[in-house]
Scaffold this motif. Structure first.
Motif, mmCIF file in Angstrom:
data_model
loop_
_atom_site.group_PDB
_atom_site.id
_atom_site.type_symbol
_atom_site.label_atom_id
_atom_site.label_comp_id
_atom_site.label_asym_id
_atom_site.label_seq_id
_atom_site.Cartn_x
_atom_site.Cartn_y
_atom_site.Cartn_z
ATOM 1 N N ARG A 95 -72.866 -14.490 -4.480
ATOM 2 C CA ARG A 95 -73.028 -13.076 -4.109
ATOM 3 C C ARG A 95 -72.033 -12.168 -4.804
ATOM 4 N NH1 ARG A 95 -70.806 -12.875 2.100
ATOM 5 N NH2 ARG A 95 -68.638 -13.112 1.507
ATOM 6 N N SER A 96 -70.794 -12.612 -4.982
ATOM 7 C CA SER A 96 -69.795 -11.752 -5.613
ATOM 8 C C SER A 96 -70.119 -11.508 -7.082
ATOM 9 C CB SER A 96 -68.397 -12.354 -5.483
ATOM 10 O OG SER A 96 -68.373 -13.658 -6.019
ATOM 11 N N VAL A 97 -70.590 -12.515 -7.779
ATOM 12 C CA VAL A 97 -70.933 -12.354 -9.194
ATOM 13 C C VAL A 97 -72.240 -11.578 -9.322
ATOM 14 C CG1 VAL A 97 -71.256 -13.527 -11.395
ATOM 15 C CG2 VAL A 97 -69.672 -14.486 -9.722
ATOM 16 N N ARG A 98 -73.152 -11.793 -8.400
ATOM 17 C CA ARG A 98 -74.402 -11.012 -8.384
ATOM 18 C C ARG A 98 -74.099 -9.523 -8.243
ATOM 19 N NH1 ARG A 98 -78.182 -10.915 -3.145
ATOM 20 N NH2 ARG A 98 -79.562 -9.220 -3.770
ATOM 21 N N VAL A 121 -78.492 -4.717 -4.089
ATOM 22 C CA VAL A 121 -77.069 -4.468 -4.304
ATOM 23 C C VAL A 121 -76.831 -2.984 -4.562
ATOM 24 C CG1 VAL A 121 -75.074 -4.936 -5.784
ATOM 25 C CG2 VAL A 121 -76.690 -6.778 -5.276
ATOM 26 N N SER A 122 -75.845 -2.420 -3.880
ATOM 27 C CA SER A 122 -75.408 -1.061 -4.173
ATOM 28 C C SER A 122 -73.912 -0.972 -3.885
ATOM 29 C CB SER A 122 -76.181 -0.032 -3.347
ATOM 30 O OG SER A 122 -75.868 -0.164 -1.984
ATOM 31 N N SER A 123 -73.289 0.082 -4.408
ATOM 32 C CA SER A 123 -71.870 0.306 -4.135
ATOM 33 C C SER A 123 -71.617 1.803 -4.141
ATOM 34 C CB SER A 123 -70.997 -0.394 -5.179
ATOM 35 O OG SER A 123 -71.248 0.128 -6.470
ATOM 36 N N GLU A 124 -70.591 2.200 -3.401
ATOM 37 C CA GLU A 124 -70.284 3.630 -3.343
ATOM 38 C C GLU A 124 -68.873 3.859 -2.833
ATOM 39 O OE1 GLU A 124 -72.047 5.988 -0.056
ATOM 40 O OE2 GLU A 124 -73.008 4.104 0.525
ATOM 41 N N ILE A 148 -63.517 5.216 1.464
ATOM 42 C CA ILE A 148 -63.433 3.776 1.234
ATOM 43 C C ILE A 148 -64.517 3.381 0.240
ATOM 44 C CG2 ILE A 148 -62.481 3.238 3.506
ATOM 45 C CD1 ILE A 148 -65.312 2.247 4.292
ATOM 46 N N VAL A 149 -64.283 2.286 -0.431
ATOM 47 C CA VAL A 149 -65.278 1.723 -1.329
ATOM 48 C C VAL A 149 -66.035 0.658 -0.549
ATOM 49 C CG1 VAL A 149 -65.668 0.467 -3.488
ATOM 50 C CG2 VAL A 149 -63.802 2.131 -3.333
ATOM 51 N N LEU A 150 -67.359 0.739 -0.606
ATOM 52 C CA LEU A 150 -68.206 -0.254 0.060
ATOM 53 C C LEU A 150 -69.175 -0.853 -0.947
ATOM 54 C CD1 LEU A 150 -69.177 1.523 3.400
ATOM 55 C CD2 LEU A 150 -67.630 -0.411 3.109
ATOM 56 N N ILE A 151 -69.390 -2.131 -0.826
ATOM 57 C CA ILE A 151 -70.381 -2.837 -1.628
ATOM 58 C C ILE A 151 -71.399 -3.413 -0.662
ATOM 59 C CG2 ILE A 151 -70.795 -4.750 -3.223
ATOM 60 C CD1 ILE A 151 -67.806 -4.310 -4.109
ATOM 61 N N GLU A 152 -72.656 -3.057 -0.865
ATOM 62 C CA GLU A 152 -73.727 -3.528 0.013
ATOM 63 C C GLU A 152 -74.539 -4.592 -0.716
ATOM 64 O OE1 GLU A 152 -77.494 -1.921 2.665
ATOM 65 O OE2 GLU A 152 -76.413 -0.511 1.393
ATOM 66 N N ILE A 153 -74.712 -5.718 -0.052
ATOM 67 C CA ILE A 153 -75.523 -6.809 -0.596
ATOM 68 C C ILE A 153 -76.504 -7.224 0.489
ATOM 69 C CG2 ILE A 153 -75.541 -9.120 -1.621
ATOM 70 C CD1 ILE A 153 -72.571 -8.656 -2.325
ATOM 71 N N ASP A 154 -77.781 -6.993 0.230
ATOM 72 C CA ASP A 154 -78.854 -7.358 1.166
ATOM 73 C C ASP A 154 -78.588 -6.874 2.590
ATOM 74 O OD1 ASP A 154 -80.224 -8.613 -0.924
ATOM 75 O OD2 ASP A 154 -79.194 -10.514 -0.573
ATOM 76 N N PHE A 158 -69.437 -5.138 2.264
ATOM 77 C CA PHE A 158 -68.238 -5.882 1.899
ATOM 78 C C PHE A 158 -67.237 -4.935 1.256
ATOM 79 C CE2 PHE A 158 -71.883 -8.671 1.697
ATOM 80 C CZ PHE A 158 -71.473 -9.752 2.453
ATOM 81 N N SER A 159 -65.975 -5.293 1.379
ATOM 82 C CA SER A 159 -64.941 -4.523 0.691
ATOM 83 C C SER A 159 -64.839 -5.047 -0.740
ATOM 84 C CB SER A 159 -63.591 -4.698 1.399
ATOM 85 O OG SER A 159 -63.061 -5.988 1.126
#
Length: 190
Positions: A95-98, A121-124, A148-154, A158-159
């Motif tokens: 998931r992290s590499v994806r 996957v998205s991030s903001e 804050i920075v957020l990474i969304e996976i499915d 996640f931070s």
């Protein structure tokens, strides 16, 4: 047109281990900027994503046709890996590499081909607004805004530290299996 080894244009990067050390520096920077400077954290997150994803390129080029080292990587990953494309396919299952692939490619290219874009996957850099009430005295409600920075996976969030630290740990094992002397580096998430 043939590919040309261009490590002489990569400032100080000459090997996958050099890129991995850069990733560890970025992970360390992300850990130190969580509250103090969310924009710096966002920029370090992009850098870490570039490192996480491009380690596929660096390792594949460095291993070349070295069947024994590819076999060792395959054994570690429990998957047949003998070239760049196969390594990318296995890496995308992490998931992290994806997530890193999506962040790295989107930050570099702006637009992605539909077969590359991953809708999961998205991030903001998100601004949180809220209020806090001090229950110990009669002081007024305190309003706050924090980025804050957020990474969304499915659908899960996640931070950047979770993603970059997890990715660094995955690459540490892959590089060690390939026979590299890998620095231990920080592990922030257990």
């Amino acid at each position: 047109m043939a590919n040309v080894d261009s490590r002489d244009k990569a400032v100080h990067l000459r090997s996958p281990v050099d890129l991995f050390k850069k990733l560890l520096w970025e992970v360390d920077g992300i850990s130190k900027t969580v509250i103090k400077n969310p924009v710096a954290q966002a920029n370090l997150t992009i850098g870490a994503a570039l490192s996480l994803w491009h380690l596929c390129d660096w390792l594949a080029v460095d291993l070349g046709n070295d069947g024994a080292r590819w076999k060792a990587v395959s054994a570690h990953l429990r998957a047949k890996v003998s070239n760049h494309r196969e390594l990318q396919d296995v890496a995308r299952a992490v998931r992290s590499v994806r997530a890193a692939e999506q962040i790295a490619n989107a930050s570099k290219h702006v637009q992605l081909w539909s077969n590359v874009a991953d809708a999961g996957v998205s991030s903001e850099l998100r601004t949180l607004k809220g209020a806090a009430i001090n229950l110990d005295d009669d002081s007024p409600t305190v309003k706050f805004e924090h980025q804050i920075v957020l990474i969304e996976i499915d659908g899960d969030f996640f931070s950047p530290l979770q993603i970059s630290d997890e990715g660094a740990d995955w690459w540490r094992g892959v590089l060690a299996a390939a026979g590299y002397d890998v620095p231990p580096g920080p592990n922030f998430i257990e």
